[in-house]
Enzyme design. Structure first.
Site, short mmCIF file in Angstrom:
data_model
loop_
_atom_site.label_atom_id
_atom_site.label_comp_id
_atom_site.label_asym_id
_atom_site.label_seq_id
_atom_site.Cartn_x
_atom_site.Cartn_y
_atom_site.Cartn_z
N ASP A 43 -17.70 37.03 -33.95
CA ASP A 43 -19.01 36.56 -34.40
C ASP A 43 -19.55 35.49 -33.45
OD1 ASP A 43 -20.95 36.39 -36.89
OD2 ASP A 43 -20.56 34.32 -36.28
N TYR A 48 -25.12 29.71 -30.19
CA TYR A 48 -23.79 29.13 -29.95
C TYR A 48 -23.56 28.91 -28.44
CZ TYR A 48 -22.80 30.83 -34.72
OH TYR A 48 -22.84 31.10 -36.07
N LYS A 73 -26.50 36.97 -32.90
CA LYS A 73 -27.59 36.63 -33.83
C LYS A 73 -28.83 36.18 -33.08
CE LYS A 73 -24.08 34.78 -36.97
NZ LYS A 73 -23.21 34.09 -36.00
N HIS A 106 -30.62 35.21 -37.46
CA HIS A 106 -29.73 34.09 -37.76
C HIS A 106 -30.18 33.32 -39.02
CE1 HIS A 106 -26.86 31.13 -35.51
NE2 HIS A 106 -26.66 31.07 -36.81
N1 NAP Z 1 -24.82 32.30 -39.85
C1 NAP Z 1 -24.78 30.99 -39.86
O1 NAP Z 1 -25.80 30.31 -40.10
C2 NAP Z 1 -23.49 30.28 -39.56
C3 NAP Z 1 -23.36 28.90 -39.82
C4 NAP Z 1 -22.12 28.28 -39.56
C5 NAP Z 1 -21.06 29.04 -39.06
N2 NAP Z 1 -21.22 30.38 -38.79
C6 NAP Z 1 -20.09 31.21 -38.28
O2 NAP Z 1 -18.98 31.03 -39.15
C7 NAP Z 1 -17.83 30.71 -38.38
C8 NAP Z 1 -16.83 29.94 -39.20
O3 NAP Z 1 -17.43 28.80 -39.77
P1 NAP Z 1 -17.00 27.29 -39.39
O4 NAP Z 1 -16.38 27.27 -38.05
O5 NAP Z 1 -18.19 26.46 -39.65
O6 NAP Z 1 -15.96 26.90 -40.54
P2 NAP Z 1 -14.52 27.40 -41.01
O7 NAP Z 1 -14.12 28.64 -40.30
O8 NAP Z 1 -14.56 27.39 -42.49
O9 NAP Z 1 -13.60 26.18 -40.58
C9 NAP Z 1 -13.28 25.92 -39.25
C10 NAP Z 1 -12.43 24.64 -39.21
O10 NAP Z 1 -11.22 24.84 -39.97
C11 NAP Z 1 -10.08 24.62 -39.15
N3 NAP Z 1 -9.10 25.64 -39.52
C12 NAP Z 1 -9.18 26.97 -39.27
N4 NAP Z 1 -8.13 27.62 -39.82
C13 NAP Z 1 -7.37 26.67 -40.43
C14 NAP Z 1 -6.16 26.71 -41.16
N5 NAP Z 1 -5.52 27.86 -41.38
N6 NAP Z 1 -5.66 25.53 -41.64
C15 NAP Z 1 -6.31 24.38 -41.43
N7 NAP Z 1 -7.46 24.26 -40.75
C16 NAP Z 1 -7.98 25.41 -40.25
C17 NAP Z 1 -10.56 24.74 -37.72
O11 NAP Z 1 -9.81 23.90 -36.88
P3 NAP Z 1 -9.09 24.38 -35.49
O12 NAP Z 1 -10.11 25.12 -34.69
O13 NAP Z 1 -8.67 23.08 -34.89
O14 NAP Z 1 -7.91 25.25 -35.91
C18 NAP Z 1 -12.00 24.27 -37.82
O15 NAP Z 1 -12.07 22.84 -37.76
C19 NAP Z 1 -18.42 29.95 -37.18
O16 NAP Z 1 -17.49 29.84 -36.12
C20 NAP Z 1 -19.60 30.82 -36.88
O17 NAP Z 1 -19.20 31.97 -36.15
C21 NAP Z 1 -22.42 30.99 -39.06
#
Ligand code: NAP
Length: 276
Positions: A43, A48, A73, A106
Protein backbone atom coordinates in the site's frame (compact mmCIF):
# COMPACT_ATOMS: atom_id res chain seq x y z
CA UNK A 1 -2.12 -16.20 1.98
CA UNK A 2 -5.91 -16.17 2.33
CA UNK A 3 -7.60 -13.80 -0.14
CA UNK A 4 -10.88 -11.94 -0.63
CA UNK A 5 -12.68 -11.82 -3.96
CA UNK A 6 -13.46 -8.21 -4.90
CA UNK A 7 -16.69 -7.13 -6.59
CA UNK A 8 -14.78 -6.98 -9.91
CA UNK A 9 -13.74 -10.64 -9.58
CA UNK A 10 -10.10 -9.99 -8.68
CA UNK A 11 -8.39 -11.37 -5.57
CA UNK A 12 -6.99 -9.25 -2.71
CA UNK A 13 -4.69 -10.72 -0.01
CA UNK A 14 -6.27 -10.82 3.46
CA UNK A 15 -3.42 -8.71 4.94
CA UNK A 16 -1.33 -6.04 3.24
CA UNK A 17 1.76 -4.00 4.06
CA UNK A 18 1.50 -0.26 4.78
CA UNK A 19 4.47 1.73 3.50
CA UNK A 20 4.02 5.17 5.10
CA UNK A 21 6.50 6.73 6.01
CA UNK A 22 9.10 4.35 4.53
CA UNK A 23 11.41 6.31 2.21
CA UNK A 24 15.00 6.28 0.97
CA UNK A 25 17.35 3.30 1.22
CA UNK A 26 15.95 2.24 4.59
CA UNK A 27 12.48 2.36 3.06
CA UNK A 28 13.53 0.14 0.15
CA UNK A 29 15.11 -2.33 2.59
CA UNK A 30 11.93 -2.41 4.71
CA UNK A 31 9.69 -3.10 1.70
CA UNK A 32 12.09 -5.78 0.33
CA UNK A 33 11.99 -7.42 3.76
CA UNK A 34 8.17 -7.26 3.81
CA UNK A 35 7.98 -9.00 0.43
CA UNK A 36 10.53 -11.59 1.55
CA UNK A 37 8.55 -12.45 4.70
CA UNK A 38 5.42 -12.96 2.61
CA UNK A 39 3.40 -9.76 2.06
CA UNK A 40 1.86 -9.65 -1.41
CA UNK A 41 -0.31 -6.50 -1.09
CA UNK A 42 1.73 -3.27 -0.92
CA UNK A 43 0.00 0.00 0.00
CA UNK A 44 1.59 3.25 -1.20
CA UNK A 45 0.29 6.68 -2.27
CA UNK A 46 1.45 9.68 -4.27
CA UNK A 47 1.52 11.63 -0.99
CA UNK A 48 3.79 9.11 0.73
CA UNK A 49 6.51 10.14 -1.76
CA UNK A 50 7.80 6.56 -1.84
CA UNK A 51 6.38 5.08 -5.04
CA UNK A 52 9.92 4.96 -6.44
CA UNK A 53 11.12 3.05 -3.35
CA UNK A 54 8.22 0.58 -3.56
CA UNK A 55 8.93 -0.07 -7.26
CA UNK A 56 12.63 -0.54 -6.56
CA UNK A 57 11.86 -2.97 -3.72
CA UNK A 58 9.63 -5.00 -6.04
CA UNK A 59 12.46 -5.32 -8.57
CA UNK A 60 15.05 -6.19 -5.89
CA UNK A 61 12.78 -8.80 -4.26
CA UNK A 62 12.83 -11.01 -7.35
CA UNK A 63 9.19 -11.98 -6.71
CA UNK A 64 7.30 -12.18 -10.02
CA UNK A 65 5.29 -9.02 -10.69
CA UNK A 66 2.05 -10.97 -11.15
CA UNK A 67 2.25 -12.33 -7.60
CA UNK A 68 2.11 -8.82 -6.12
CA UNK A 69 -0.88 -6.51 -5.66
CA UNK A 70 0.35 -2.92 -5.83
CA UNK A 71 -1.99 -0.22 -4.56
CA UNK A 72 -1.44 3.54 -4.80
CA UNK A 73 -3.66 6.57 -4.16
CA UNK A 74 -4.69 9.73 -5.93
CA UNK A 75 -4.06 12.96 -3.97
CA UNK A 76 -6.62 15.74 -3.59
CA UNK A 77 -4.75 18.18 -5.84
CA UNK A 78 -5.24 15.72 -8.75
CA UNK A 79 -9.03 15.31 -8.54
CA UNK A 80 -9.82 16.93 -11.90
CA UNK A 81 -10.51 14.38 -14.68
CA UNK A 82 -7.43 15.14 -16.79
CA UNK A 83 -5.27 15.70 -13.70
CA UNK A 84 -6.29 12.30 -12.34
CA UNK A 85 -5.30 10.55 -15.55
CA UNK A 86 -1.93 12.33 -15.60
CA UNK A 87 -1.49 11.51 -11.90
CA UNK A 88 -1.93 7.77 -12.42
CA UNK A 89 0.53 7.85 -15.32
CA UNK A 90 2.97 9.61 -12.96
CA UNK A 91 2.47 6.91 -10.31
CA UNK A 92 3.18 4.19 -12.88
CA UNK A 93 6.33 6.00 -13.99
CA UNK A 94 7.64 6.39 -10.43
CA UNK A 95 6.82 2.76 -9.62
CA UNK A 96 8.37 1.60 -12.91
CA UNK A 97 5.28 -0.51 -13.60
CA UNK A 98 2.92 -0.71 -16.56
CA UNK A 99 -0.16 -1.49 -14.44
CA UNK A 100 -1.44 -0.70 -10.97
CA UNK A 101 -3.42 -3.52 -9.37
CA UNK A 102 -5.50 -1.14 -7.26
CA UNK A 103 -5.79 2.64 -7.23
CA UNK A 104 -7.78 4.58 -4.63
CA UNK A 105 -9.00 8.17 -4.33
CA UNK A 106 -7.05 9.01 -1.15
CA UNK A 107 -9.62 11.37 0.45
CA UNK A 108 -12.91 12.78 -0.88
CA UNK A 109 -12.00 16.43 -0.09
CA UNK A 110 -15.70 17.33 -0.36
CA UNK A 111 -15.04 21.08 -0.13
CA UNK A 112 -13.42 20.86 -3.60
CA UNK A 113 -16.39 18.87 -4.90
CA UNK A 114 -14.35 17.10 -7.59
CA UNK A 115 -14.16 13.53 -6.29
CA UNK A 116 -16.79 12.35 -8.79
CA UNK A 117 -14.60 13.68 -11.65
CA UNK A 118 -11.67 11.76 -10.15
CA UNK A 119 -13.84 8.63 -9.98
CA UNK A 120 -14.87 8.98 -13.66
CA UNK A 121 -11.16 9.15 -14.53
CA UNK A 122 -10.42 5.96 -12.57
CA UNK A 123 -13.33 4.20 -14.31
CA UNK A 124 -11.76 5.16 -17.68
CA UNK A 125 -8.28 4.05 -16.59
CA UNK A 126 -9.68 0.69 -15.51
CA UNK A 127 -11.42 0.28 -18.88
CA UNK A 128 -8.10 1.07 -20.60
CA UNK A 129 -6.23 -1.51 -18.48
CA UNK A 130 -3.83 0.84 -16.67
CA UNK A 131 -5.48 0.06 -13.32
CA UNK A 132 -6.89 -3.40 -12.60
CA UNK A 133 -9.15 -2.56 -9.65
CA UNK A 134 -10.39 0.84 -8.52
CA UNK A 135 -11.53 2.05 -5.14
CA UNK A 136 -11.66 4.87 -2.63
CA UNK A 137 -10.39 5.75 0.81
CA UNK A 138 -12.04 7.69 3.62
CA UNK A 139 -15.37 7.83 1.76
CA UNK A 140 -18.59 8.12 3.80
CA UNK A 141 -21.94 6.76 2.63
CA UNK A 142 -22.77 10.14 1.06
CA UNK A 143 -19.58 10.13 -1.02
CA UNK A 144 -20.05 6.48 -2.02
CA UNK A 145 -23.66 6.96 -3.13
CA UNK A 146 -22.76 10.02 -5.20
CA UNK A 147 -20.05 8.29 -7.27
CA UNK A 148 -22.11 5.12 -7.69
CA UNK A 149 -25.20 7.11 -8.75
CA UNK A 150 -23.21 9.23 -11.22
CA UNK A 151 -21.22 6.41 -12.87
CA UNK A 152 -22.99 3.13 -12.11
CA UNK A 153 -19.61 1.79 -10.97
CA UNK A 154 -19.16 0.66 -7.35
CA UNK A 155 -15.68 0.89 -5.79
CA UNK A 156 -14.04 -2.47 -5.10
CA UNK A 157 -12.45 -1.21 -1.86
CA UNK A 158 -12.99 1.55 0.70
CA UNK A 159 -9.87 2.00 2.88
CA UNK A 160 -10.89 3.61 6.18
CA UNK A 161 -9.42 4.30 9.61
CA UNK A 162 -10.22 1.18 11.65
CA UNK A 163 -8.72 -0.06 14.93
CA UNK A 164 -10.09 -1.08 18.35
CA UNK A 165 -10.55 2.51 19.56
CA UNK A 166 -12.34 3.37 16.29
CA UNK A 167 -14.12 0.20 15.09
CA UNK A 168 -16.48 1.92 12.62
CA UNK A 169 -19.44 -0.52 12.74
CA UNK A 170 -21.71 1.70 10.61
CA UNK A 171 -19.13 2.30 7.88
CA UNK A 172 -18.18 -1.39 7.77
CA UNK A 173 -21.86 -2.30 7.40
CA UNK A 174 -22.37 0.36 4.70
CA UNK A 175 -19.41 -0.95 2.71
CA UNK A 176 -20.62 -4.55 3.05
CA UNK A 177 -24.13 -3.65 1.94
CA UNK A 178 -22.73 -2.11 -1.25
CA UNK A 179 -20.41 -5.07 -1.90
CA UNK A 180 -17.32 -2.99 -1.10
CA UNK A 181 -14.40 -4.60 0.76
CA UNK A 182 -13.22 -2.64 3.82
CA UNK A 183 -9.47 -2.10 4.16
CA UNK A 184 -8.20 -0.83 7.54
CA UNK A 185 -5.63 1.93 7.81
CA UNK A 186 -3.66 2.35 11.04
CA UNK A 187 -5.01 -1.13 11.84
CA UNK A 188 -3.03 -1.45 15.08
CA UNK A 189 -3.91 2.07 16.19
CA UNK A 190 -0.52 3.48 15.19
CA UNK A 191 1.43 4.89 18.15
CA UNK A 192 -1.61 4.73 20.44
CA UNK A 193 -2.02 0.99 19.82
CA UNK A 194 -4.25 -0.41 22.60
CA UNK A 195 -1.87 -3.28 23.39
CA UNK A 196 -2.45 -3.10 27.13
CA UNK A 197 -6.25 -2.78 27.02
CA UNK A 198 -7.60 -5.76 29.07
CA UNK A 199 -9.51 -7.57 26.26
CA UNK A 200 -6.47 -7.40 23.98
CA UNK A 201 -3.92 -8.32 26.64
CA UNK A 202 -6.08 -11.16 28.01
CA UNK A 203 -6.65 -12.72 24.57
CA UNK A 204 -2.91 -12.49 23.84
CA UNK A 205 -2.06 -14.16 27.13
CA UNK A 206 -4.66 -16.91 26.63
CA UNK A 207 -3.48 -17.75 23.12
CA UNK A 208 0.27 -17.26 23.58
CA UNK A 209 0.38 -14.59 20.88
CA UNK A 210 1.24 -10.88 20.97
CA UNK A 211 -1.29 -8.04 21.45
CA UNK A 212 -0.52 -6.90 17.89
CA UNK A 213 -1.48 -10.34 16.57
CA UNK A 214 -4.74 -10.23 18.55
CA UNK A 215 -5.67 -6.88 16.99
CA UNK A 216 -4.83 -8.03 13.47
CA UNK A 217 -6.75 -11.28 14.01
CA UNK A 218 -9.74 -9.17 15.19
CA UNK A 219 -9.45 -7.23 11.91
CA UNK A 220 -9.38 -10.44 9.86
CA UNK A 221 -12.43 -11.86 11.67
CA UNK A 222 -14.30 -8.58 11.08
CA UNK A 223 -13.78 -9.29 7.38
CA UNK A 224 -11.53 -6.27 6.92
CA UNK A 225 -8.09 -6.21 5.26
CA UNK A 226 -5.53 -4.61 7.61
CA UNK A 227 -2.39 -3.00 6.17
CA UNK A 228 -0.01 -2.78 9.16
CA UNK A 229 3.25 -0.90 8.70
CA UNK A 230 6.45 -2.04 10.34
CA UNK A 231 10.05 -1.26 9.51
CA UNK A 232 11.11 -4.18 11.74
CA UNK A 233 11.41 -7.58 9.99
CA UNK A 234 10.48 -9.57 13.12
CA UNK A 235 7.28 -7.51 13.55
CA UNK A 236 6.52 -7.75 9.81
CA UNK A 237 6.61 -11.55 10.20
CA UNK A 238 4.60 -11.47 13.44
CA UNK A 239 1.90 -9.32 11.83
CA UNK A 240 1.35 -11.87 9.05
CA UNK A 241 1.17 -14.81 11.44
CA UNK A 242 -2.47 -14.49 12.53
CA UNK A 243 -4.14 -17.41 10.77
CA UNK A 244 -3.29 -20.13 13.32
CA UNK A 245 -5.74 -19.08 16.07
CA UNK A 246 -9.28 -17.77 16.39
CA UNK A 247 -10.91 -15.25 18.74
CA UNK A 248 -14.23 -16.21 20.33
CA UNK A 249 -17.39 -14.17 19.77
CA UNK A 250 -17.02 -12.77 23.30
CA UNK A 251 -13.41 -11.74 22.67
CA UNK A 252 -14.38 -10.12 19.37
CA UNK A 253 -17.19 -8.19 21.06
CA UNK A 254 -14.95 -7.08 23.94
CA UNK A 255 -12.31 -5.71 21.55
CA UNK A 256 -14.94 -3.95 19.43
CA UNK A 257 -16.28 -2.56 22.72
CA UNK A 258 -13.05 -0.56 23.12
CA UNK A 259 -14.44 1.91 20.58
CA UNK A 260 -14.58 5.48 21.88
CA UNK A 261 -16.33 8.61 20.71
CA UNK A 262 -12.91 10.31 20.56
CA UNK A 263 -11.20 7.26 19.06
CA UNK A 264 -10.14 8.87 15.77
CA UNK A 265 -6.36 9.16 15.56
CA UNK A 266 -6.12 12.73 14.28
CA UNK A 267 -8.27 15.26 12.47
CA UNK A 268 -9.20 12.61 9.93
CA UNK A 269 -12.88 13.42 9.50
CA UNK A 270 -13.67 12.68 5.83
CA UNK A 271 -16.16 15.56 5.69
CA UNK A 272 -13.57 18.17 6.66
CA UNK A 273 -10.08 16.72 6.11
CA UNK A 274 -8.25 18.23 3.12
CA UNK A 275 -5.61 15.89 1.69
CA UNK A 276 -3.88 17.93 -0.97
N1 NAP B 1 -5.81 5.99 3.44
C1 NAP B 1 -5.37 6.78 4.39
O1 NAP B 1 -5.83 7.92 4.56
C2 NAP B 1 -4.28 6.30 5.30
C3 NAP B 1 -3.97 7.01 6.48
C4 NAP B 1 -2.96 6.51 7.33
C5 NAP B 1 -2.29 5.32 6.99
N2 NAP B 1 -2.60 4.66 5.82
C6 NAP B 1 -1.91 3.39 5.45
O2 NAP B 1 -2.04 2.49 6.54
C7 NAP B 1 -0.74 1.97 6.86
C8 NAP B 1 -0.68 1.53 8.30
O3 NAP B 1 -1.06 2.58 9.16
P1 NAP B 1 -0.05 3.27 10.21
O4 NAP B 1 1.34 3.07 9.76
O5 NAP B 1 -0.55 4.64 10.41
O6 NAP B 1 -0.36 2.49 11.57
P2 NAP B 1 -0.22 1.00 12.11
O7 NAP B 1 0.14 0.07 11.02
O8 NAP B 1 -1.44 0.75 12.91
O9 NAP B 1 0.97 1.15 13.15
C9 NAP B 1 2.29 1.33 12.74
C10 NAP B 1 3.16 1.48 14.01
O10 NAP B 1 3.05 0.29 14.82
C11 NAP B 1 4.33 -0.27 15.03
N3 NAP B 1 4.16 -1.73 14.94
C12 NAP B 1 3.89 -2.45 13.83
N4 NAP B 1 3.73 -3.75 14.13
C13 NAP B 1 3.92 -3.85 15.48
C14 NAP B 1 3.88 -4.93 16.39
N5 NAP B 1 3.63 -6.18 15.97
N6 NAP B 1 4.12 -4.68 17.70
C15 NAP B 1 4.36 -3.42 18.12
N7 NAP B 1 4.40 -2.35 17.32
C16 NAP B 1 4.18 -2.57 16.00
C17 NAP B 1 5.23 0.29 13.95
O11 NAP B 1 6.55 0.41 14.42
P3 NAP B 1 7.87 -0.16 13.64
O12 NAP B 1 7.79 0.30 12.22
O13 NAP B 1 8.98 0.44 14.42
O14 NAP B 1 7.80 -1.68 13.78
C18 NAP B 1 4.61 1.66 13.71
O15 NAP B 1 5.10 2.61 14.66
C19 NAP B 1 0.20 3.12 6.48
O16 NAP B 1 1.54 2.69 6.39
C20 NAP B 1 -0.41 3.54 5.17
O17 NAP B 1 0.00 2.66 4.13
C21 NAP B 1 -3.59 5.14 5.00
Amino acid sequence: MKTHTLNDGRELPAIGFGTYPLTGDDGIDAVVSAIEVGYRLLDTAVNYENEHEVGEAIRRSGVPRDELVVCSKLPGRHHGYDDAIASVRGSLERLGLDRLDLHLIHWPNPSQGRYADAWRALVGLQRDGLVASIGVSNFTQTHLHRIIDETGVTPAVNQIELHPHFPQPEMRAANAELGILTESWSPLGKRQAPFSEPPVAAAAEARGVTPGQVILRWQVQLGAVPIPKSATPSRQRENLDVFGFELSDDEMAAITGLGRADGRLFGGDPDTHEEM
